[in-house]
Design a protein around this motif. Structure first.
Motif, mmCIF file in Angstrom:
data_model
loop_
_atom_site.group_PDB
_atom_site.id
_atom_site.type_symbol
_atom_site.label_atom_id
_atom_site.label_comp_id
_atom_site.label_asym_id
_atom_site.label_seq_id
_atom_site.Cartn_x
_atom_site.Cartn_y
_atom_site.Cartn_z
ATOM 1 N N LEU A 185 0.815 -1.214 0.000
ATOM 2 C CA LEU A 185 0.000 0.000 0.000
ATOM 3 C C LEU A 185 0.852 1.269 0.000
ATOM 4 N N PHE A 186 2.015 1.186 0.599
ATOM 5 C CA PHE A 186 2.890 2.357 0.626
ATOM 6 C C PHE A 186 4.317 1.887 0.433
ATOM 7 N N PRO A 187 5.068 2.401 -0.444
ATOM 8 C CA PRO A 187 4.847 3.544 -1.334
ATOM 9 C C PRO A 187 4.415 3.149 -2.747
ATOM 10 N N ILE A 188 4.337 1.850 -3.050
ATOM 11 C CA ILE A 188 4.163 1.418 -4.439
ATOM 12 C C ILE A 188 2.736 1.595 -4.972
ATOM 13 N N MET A 189 1.719 1.294 -4.187
ATOM 14 C CA MET A 189 0.344 1.305 -4.680
ATOM 15 C C MET A 189 -0.080 2.649 -5.288
ATOM 16 N N PRO A 190 0.214 3.788 -4.665
ATOM 17 C CA PRO A 190 -0.193 5.051 -5.314
ATOM 18 C C PRO A 190 0.451 5.250 -6.684
ATOM 19 N N MET A 191 1.716 4.833 -6.815
ATOM 20 C CA MET A 191 2.393 4.959 -8.112
ATOM 21 C C MET A 191 1.746 4.037 -9.140
ATOM 22 N N MET A 192 1.446 2.803 -8.723
ATOM 23 C CA MET A 192 0.826 1.856 -9.652
ATOM 24 C C MET A 192 -0.579 2.303 -10.038
ATOM 25 N N ALA A 193 -1.321 2.855 -9.088
ATOM 26 C CA ALA A 193 -2.677 3.324 -9.402
ATOM 27 C C ALA A 193 -2.624 4.435 -10.450
ATOM 28 N N ALA A 194 -1.686 5.342 -10.314
ATOM 29 C CA ALA A 194 -1.545 6.425 -11.301
ATOM 30 C C ALA A 194 -1.133 5.859 -12.660
ATOM 31 N N GLU A 195 -0.140 4.985 -12.642
ATOM 32 C CA GLU A 195 0.360 4.402 -13.893
ATOM 33 C C GLU A 195 -0.723 3.584 -14.598
ATOM 34 N N LEU A 196 -1.394 2.698 -13.855
ATOM 35 C CA LEU A 196 -2.404 1.838 -14.465
ATOM 36 C C LEU A 196 -3.636 2.632 -14.910
ATOM 37 N N ALA A 197 -3.991 3.661 -14.171
ATOM 38 C CA ALA A 197 -5.108 4.513 -14.589
ATOM 39 C C ALA A 197 -4.813 5.148 -15.946
ATOM 40 N N VAL A 198 -3.597 5.625 -16.115
ATOM 41 C CA VAL A 198 -3.202 6.225 -17.393
ATOM 42 C C VAL A 198 -3.162 5.162 -18.488
ATOM 43 N N TYR A 199 -2.665 3.963 -18.169
ATOM 44 C CA TYR A 199 -2.670 2.884 -19.168
ATOM 45 C C TYR A 199 -4.076 2.658 -19.714
ATOM 46 N N GLY A 200 -5.019 2.460 -18.807
ATOM 47 C CA GLY A 200 -6.385 2.165 -19.229
ATOM 48 C C GLY A 200 -7.020 3.309 -19.996
ATOM 49 N N ALA A 201 -6.853 4.527 -19.478
ATOM 50 C CA ALA A 201 -7.473 5.694 -20.113
ATOM 51 C C ALA A 201 -6.863 5.990 -21.481
ATOM 52 N N VAL A 202 -5.559 5.977 -21.564
ATOM 53 C CA VAL A 202 -4.897 6.321 -22.835
ATOM 54 C C VAL A 202 -5.118 5.224 -23.878
ATOM 55 N N ALA A 203 -5.029 3.955 -23.465
ATOM 56 C CA ALA A 203 -5.279 2.861 -24.418
ATOM 57 C C ALA A 203 -6.689 2.996 -24.994
ATOM 58 N N GLY A 204 -7.658 3.263 -24.127
ATOM 59 C CA GLY A 204 -9.031 3.425 -24.581
ATOM 60 C C GLY A 204 -9.219 4.642 -25.460
ATOM 61 N N PHE A 205 -8.594 5.741 -25.070
ATOM 62 C CA PHE A 205 -8.740 6.980 -25.833
ATOM 63 C C PHE A 205 -8.146 6.845 -27.233
ATOM 64 N N ILE A 206 -6.923 6.350 -27.315
ATOM 65 C CA ILE A 206 -6.268 6.227 -28.632
ATOM 66 C C ILE A 206 -7.026 5.242 -29.513
ATOM 67 N N ASN A 207 -7.438 4.130 -28.932
ATOM 68 C CA ASN A 207 -8.121 3.099 -29.717
ATOM 69 C C ASN A 207 -9.524 3.544 -30.140
ATOM 70 N N LYS A 208 -10.299 4.089 -29.227
ATOM 71 C CA LYS A 208 -11.705 4.437 -29.518
ATOM 72 C C LYS A 208 -11.849 5.805 -30.192
ATOM 73 N N ASN A 209 -11.197 6.804 -29.642
ATOM 74 C CA ASN A 209 -11.421 8.180 -30.110
ATOM 75 C C ASN A 209 -10.543 8.562 -31.290
ATOM 76 N N LEU A 210 -9.333 8.030 -31.337
ATOM 77 C CA LEU A 210 -8.446 8.378 -32.434
ATOM 78 C C LEU A 210 -8.425 7.304 -33.514
ATOM 79 N N GLY A 211 -9.013 6.142 -33.207
ATOM 80 C CA GLY A 211 -9.099 5.068 -34.186
ATOM 81 C C GLY A 211 -7.754 4.584 -34.682
ATOM 82 N N ARG A 212 -6.785 4.521 -33.808
ATOM 83 C CA ARG A 212 -5.426 4.171 -34.205
ATOM 84 C C ARG A 212 -5.095 2.684 -34.080
ATOM 85 N N GLY A 213 -6.030 1.874 -33.656
ATOM 86 C CA GLY A 213 -5.778 0.447 -33.584
ATOM 87 C C GLY A 213 -5.195 0.021 -32.259
ATOM 88 N N VAL A 214 -5.270 -1.259 -32.025
ATOM 89 C CA VAL A 214 -4.908 -1.824 -30.736
ATOM 90 C C VAL A 214 -3.415 -1.682 -30.438
#
Length: 179
Positions: free
Chosen positions: A72-101
């Motif tokens: 929970l400390f100190p790694i989890m906050p870093m992983m939560a930020a990193e994984l949140a960006v992974y999910g959001a950016v992967a979805g955004f590029i794939n769905k909104n920009l249509g750039r493929g998987v």
């Protein structure tokens, strides 16, 4: 809110908690194969940026609270930020920009690592991570290279198969109404 997407998001959270346990049970380090990352990328790619972001935050928090991985400390906050960006950016590029998987996956990988660097620059001292942010991320990338390679090879294949298997237009399409 799409009920099918919510159900699949819950499934991805469960897989995100259970997959690292399975890897540890067979003696494989999560730092090498990055099993928690896989369902987060897939959530973003299949469900879109909002669900990808949510799954990315929830997986490390639930896993940390229930299994102690990540600590929970100190790694989890870093992983939560990193994984949140992974999910959001992967979805955004794939769905909104249509750039493929594959391009969405690669873009998300880069952005997730960049957010780690930025977060460490801002919060590193508070999280008691007293190392150079670039060195920290570079060490994570070099140690996790086998997992990154597996992700690049297998995630596009798995995502495309899931789209076919679950009638992508029915289960994952924004325009389909539940009920």
């Amino acid at each position: 809110m799409n009920t099918s997407k919510t159900v699949f998001a819950g499934l991805f959270v469960a897989v995100g908690v259970l997959l690292p346990i399975a890897f540890h049970m067979i003696g494989v380090s999560g730092r090498i194969f990055l099993p928690m990352h896989i369902p987060v990328f897939m959530a973003g790619l299949l469900l879109g940026p909002v669900y990808g972001l949510i799954v990315g935050i929830v997986v490390p928090v639930v896993s940390g609270l229930t299994t102690g991985m990540p600590p929970l400390f100190p790694i989890m906050p870093m992983m939560a930020a990193e994984l949140a960006v992974y999910g959001a950016v992967a979805g955004f590029i794939n769905k909104n920009l249509g750039r493929g998987v594959l391009l969405a996956l690669l873009g998300a990988m880069v952005c997730g690592r960049l957010i780690c660097i930025i977060a460490l620059m801002i919060f590193g001292e508070m999280l008691q991570i007293n190392t150079d942010p670039f060195t920290y991320v570079l060490a994570g990338v070099s140690g996790g290279l086998p997992g990154i390679i597996l992700q690049i090879v297998f995630i596009p294949f798995i995502v495309n198969r899931l789209k076919q298997a679950f009638f992508y237009h029915k289960f994952f399409n924004e325009e389909v109404q539940d009920g």
